[in-house]
Design an enzyme around this catalytic site. Structure first.
Site, PDB file in Angstrom:
ATOM      1  N   ARG A 228       0.838  -1.208   0.000  1.00 21.16           N
ATOM      2  CA  ARG A 228       0.000   0.000   0.000  1.00 21.16           C
ATOM      3  C   ARG A 228       0.873   1.259   0.000  1.00 21.16           C
ATOM      4  O   ARG A 228       0.491   2.279  -0.565  1.00 21.16           O
ATOM      5  CB  ARG A 228      -0.996   0.002   1.161  1.00 21.16           C
ATOM      6  CG  ARG A 228      -2.008   1.143   1.087  1.00 21.16           C
ATOM      7  CD  ARG A 228      -3.188   0.975   2.048  1.00 21.16           C
ATOM      8  NE  ARG A 228      -4.196   0.056   1.568  1.00 21.16           N
ATOM      9  CZ  ARG A 228      -5.208   0.383   0.752  1.00 21.16           C
ATOM     10  NH1 ARG A 228      -5.376   1.622   0.353  1.00 21.16           N
ATOM     11  NH2 ARG A 228      -6.064  -0.525   0.358  1.00 21.16           N
TER      12      ARG A 228
ATOM     13  N   GLU B  83      -9.942   5.176   6.782  1.00 22.63           N
ATOM     14  CA  GLU B  83      -8.521   5.499   6.878  1.00 22.63           C
ATOM     15  C   GLU B  83      -8.117   6.829   6.249  1.00 22.63           C
ATOM     16  O   GLU B  83      -7.244   7.514   6.788  1.00 22.63           O
ATOM     17  CB  GLU B  83      -7.697   4.371   6.241  1.00 22.63           C
ATOM     18  CG  GLU B  83      -7.808   3.071   6.994  1.00 22.63           C
ATOM     19  CD  GLU B  83      -7.203   1.921   6.220  1.00 22.63           C
ATOM     20  OE1 GLU B  83      -7.799   1.504   5.213  1.00 22.63           O
ATOM     21  OE2 GLU B  83      -6.126   1.459   6.617  1.00 22.63           O
TER      22      GLU B  83
HETATM   23 MO1  MOS Z   1      -6.925  -1.482   8.823  1.00 22.35          MO
HETATM   24  S1  MOS Z   1      -5.151  -0.481   9.219  1.00 22.35           S
HETATM   25  O1  MOS Z   1      -6.743  -1.908   7.201  1.00 22.35           O
HETATM   26  O2  MOS Z   1      -7.171  -2.705   9.935  1.00 22.35           O
END
Ligand code: MOS
Length: 750
Positions: A303, A705
């Protein structure tokens, strides 16, 4: 709409795994390695075993199946045998009649470990060849051909630190033996199906013998994706051996010492630009500190590579990343999953380039923003690009030129305090980068009174996914949300669920919920058509719990329709499966279409720095965020606020320190400072308007996120404020930039 669990939480009535305590439960405590690297030459548990209240002390020898809980790469024993690889690695498990007795017995375990040299720095591990998986390289264009044509070149090194998840609920699990020799395990995990699979591996039994149920989580942030497994597996092992319920709950200090964090990265960058500020070439090398086992490190690194160029188009790129094995607790998923580290390197390079060009970094950011159709280094082209839209909306809405004038005036008028301002344009890809994980299923029951039960694999970690799933079911059926209950996740109702991670839980599980509801809705149309003597079921609609025929409201209500469907002996339950279409990635070519879509946004951060003390206060974060057509604006707002503040914490306050033996020094929440209400700036959140996402559930976008990255602007705002005190201040890009470090930099000898 209210959060489904708001009242329970406010009253303290919400039940967590730790609240379940069957009669006769035994308590386990973990004996862990005191050495970062070494060979166990002697282990004596006899004295501990004979202490009052101790029922058993288990070691690797007691494992009936495989002593292996590695998921992506099988390099992680549940209990250490011959070698230990980090301080805090589980070696033995004491089981006793109370938690206190179990912990007391830990001191009576005698271990002798022959120390071996340990490595804690990723560049050092890289030099020694201690790598996990292959070195990955993403390439676009040809940097080597372009370097000679660049009018401006900058190079540098960037270091970002670890970050503790600080979920409020520490790691814990409860395992209960069942009559058939199987186990029911309550686990505080983001990944119940993975827990089920690995517990079955450890016990050497079929997966159907193990049920993992998750009541809810008091936070996770990635820390309970892989790293909930050891504790659940240890509790399961003890319950299996002793045929008694066994609870294992880490105390805060144990949790801080034994579990991994966000991966620290040490990186090198090189950037070439035209003298007008166009980025022509960019090269970066990431040395990721993976810790002792693979865990999710290779996926996190991947990522990072995907997010190497941030929210910018760069025609010539070469990015290289290595997972470096060190003797620390294995670092793991943490909100953003490698993207924040890579984006920070990119922003550091731009900041350095702006210094050389003597322009505001914002001018370079604006100039190089992604535009529709631009290719990423991984092959995909950006679609429905909103990088510029968010940027421009921020400039307008937050009256940027007035803001900048106010800051300039403040800085001219104040000698002891200076303000800085910086921006962060966001681009974050949505989907698990391991394509196969992008699937989910849902089980929907409509009961004869018209109430609805929805089960999915999505775990409520506090992010409000239950409220979103509820909203999806309510919208699909067009009934009141109060009629819908979203159940806890358990592996007997939902099999083979992907972890609640990668910001995808509401997307994937919401899609599956919608499909299951649609299956039932179709049957309801047929019932209604029969009742209304109509031969065209497609002419039937349900709006706000009333049946419509050809758009005209009838007297038929939801409850009546449900009751009749049951009497007609038609099924009122459905199971559906969803898989994100059209995504793939070829790891040989390092090209593909790994993401369903991208999330965009822009944040503006203002900070005030006290030049005598080095202390600072973040005044505000002003965000324009692309949430698509938000499924639940109140929840999405909360995620943006929390994410941005957590991002600020990572780069400023939160400093993880270990001694030269690899022992964690910051092992309490008084040593390890995280943002609190006093630290939190004003957060203004504006959702970009008319931002329907054609690829998203009800045109929404994932939220979890991406907003974490907004905190990155805080770091550079702070650098700007430091420059206002001392223009020649030495800028080494090393986070966290704690007040101590700010002070030392301001007064360092030139
Ligand atoms: Mo999340 S950091 O993809 O559990």
């Amino acid at each position: 709409m209210k959060r489904t669990e708001a009242e329970l939480h406010a009253r303290g009535e919400a039940l967590f795994t730790a609240d379940y305590l069957p009669e006769g439960t035994l308590f386990a405590a973990v004996f862990a390695s005191p050495e970062a690297h070494g060979e166990v030459s002697h282990l004596d548990t006899g004295a501990a075993r004979s202490q009052a209240g101790v029922v058993a002390v288990l070691t690797a020898k007691d494992i009936p199946g495989e002593n292996q809980i590695g998921n992506l790469i099988q390099d992680e024993p549940l209990l250490a045998t011959r070698e230990v690889h980090y301080v805090g690695q589980p070696i033995a498990l004491v089981v006793a009649k109370s938690e206190a007795l179990a912990r007391r017995a830990l001191a009576a375990i005698h271990v002798v470990i022959q120390s071996r040299p340990a490595v804690f720095e990723p560049r050092e591990a890289f030099k020694r060849g201690n790598l996990i998986g292959p070195v990955r390289t993403f390439v676009l264009g040809d940097v080597d051909r372009i370097w000679p044509r660049c009018e401006v070149m900058v190079e540098g090194r960037v270091d970002t630190g670890a970050q503790e998840h600080v979920y409020m609920e520490t790691q814990n699990a409860l395992a209960i033996p069942r009559e058939d020799g199987g186990l029911k395990v309550f686990s505080s995990t983001q990944a119940p199906s993975m827990g089920q699979r690995l517990i079955a591996r450890v016990l050497g039994c079929a997966m159907h013998q193990i049920e993992v149920e998750v009541p809810r989580l008091g936070g996770a942030f990635g820390g309970k994706e892989e790293q909930a497994t050891p504790w659940a597996a240890l509790a399961a092992l003890a319950a299996h051996r002793l045929q008694k319920p066994v609870k294992l709950a880490l105390r805060r200090r144990e949790d801080l010492r034994m579990t991994g964090k966000r991966h620290p990265y040490s990186s090198d960058f090189k950037m070439g630009l035209s003298k007008e500020g166009q980025i022509l070439a960019y090269e970066a090398h990431y040395y990721q500190n993976a810790g002792a086992t693979a865990d999710l490190s290779t996926a996190v690194l991947e990522r990072s590579l995907f997010h190497a160029t941030g929210s910018y188009f760069i025609p010539n790129v070469r990015i290289q990343g290595a997972c470096c094995r060190t003797n620390l607790p294995s670092n793991t998923a943490c909100r953003g999953f490698g993207a924040p580290q890579a984006t920070f390197v990119m922003e550091a390079a731009l900041f350095r380039a702006a210094q050389v060009l003597k322009v505001d970094p914002a001018a370079l950011q604006r100039k190089n923003l992604l535009r529709e159709g631009d290719p990423f280094p991984y092959g995909m082209r950006v679609e429905n690009c909103r990088a510029e839209a968010c940027w421009e909306e921020s400039v307008r809405r937050y009256e940027l030129s007035a803001l900048e004038e106010r800051i300039a005036r403040f800085n001219a008028e104040h000698g002891l305090e200076k303000k800085g301002i910086a921006r962060l344009p966001l681009c974050f890809g949505i989907s698990f980068t391991s394509t196969f994980l992008n699937q989910a299923s849902a089980l929907v029951h409509v009961y004869t009174d018209g109430s609805v039960s929805v089960s999915t694999g999505a775990i409520e970690v506090g992010q409000g996914v239950k409220a979103k799933i509820q909203a999806v079911a309510a919208r699909t059926f067009s009934i009141a949300p109060e009629r819908i209950k979203v159940e806890n996740t358990t592996t007997t109702r939902i099999a083979n669920a992907s972890p609640t991670a990668a910001s995808t839980a509401a997307d994937l599980n919401g899609h599956a919920t919608r499909l299951a509801c649609l299956t039932i809705a179709k049957r309801l149309q047929e019932t209604a058509a029969r009742l209304l003597s109509c031969d065209r079921p497609e002419a039937i609609g349900i709006i706000d719990e009333m049946v419509y025929l050809d758009g005209v409201r009838t007297d038929l209500r939801w409850e009546q329709l449900i009751a009749q469907t049951y009497l007609d002996r038609i099924g009122l339950s459905a199971h559906a499966h969803y898989a994100t279409p059209q995504i793939y990635f070829d790891r040989n070519q390092e090209k593909g279409r790994p993401f369903a879509y991208h999330v965009f946004g822009t944040a503006i951060v203002e900070v005030t720095l006290d030049g005598l003390r080095g202390t600072y206060r973040f005044d505000s974060i002003k965000v324009t965020h692309d949430a698509g057509a938000s499924l639940h604006p109140a929840i999405d707002r909360g995620q943006v606020e929390g994410g941005a503040v957590q991002g600020l914490g990572w780069l400023t306050l939160e400093e993880i320190l270990s001694d030269d033996q690899g022992r964690l020094l910051t092992d309490t929440l008084t040593d390890y400072k995280i943002p609190d209400l006093y630290f939190a700036p004003e957060v203004h959140v504006h959702f970009l308007e008319q931002a329907e996402n054609p690829e998203g559930l009800f045109h929404s976008k994932a939220i979890g996120e991406p907003p974490f990255l907004y905190g990155i602007a805080g770091y550079f705002a702070l650098l700007k404020a430091m420059q206002h005190f001392r223009p020649e201040v030495k800028m080494d890009f090393a986070a966290p930039l704690t007040p101590e470090k700010v002070l030392m930099a301001l007064y360092a000898e030139a």
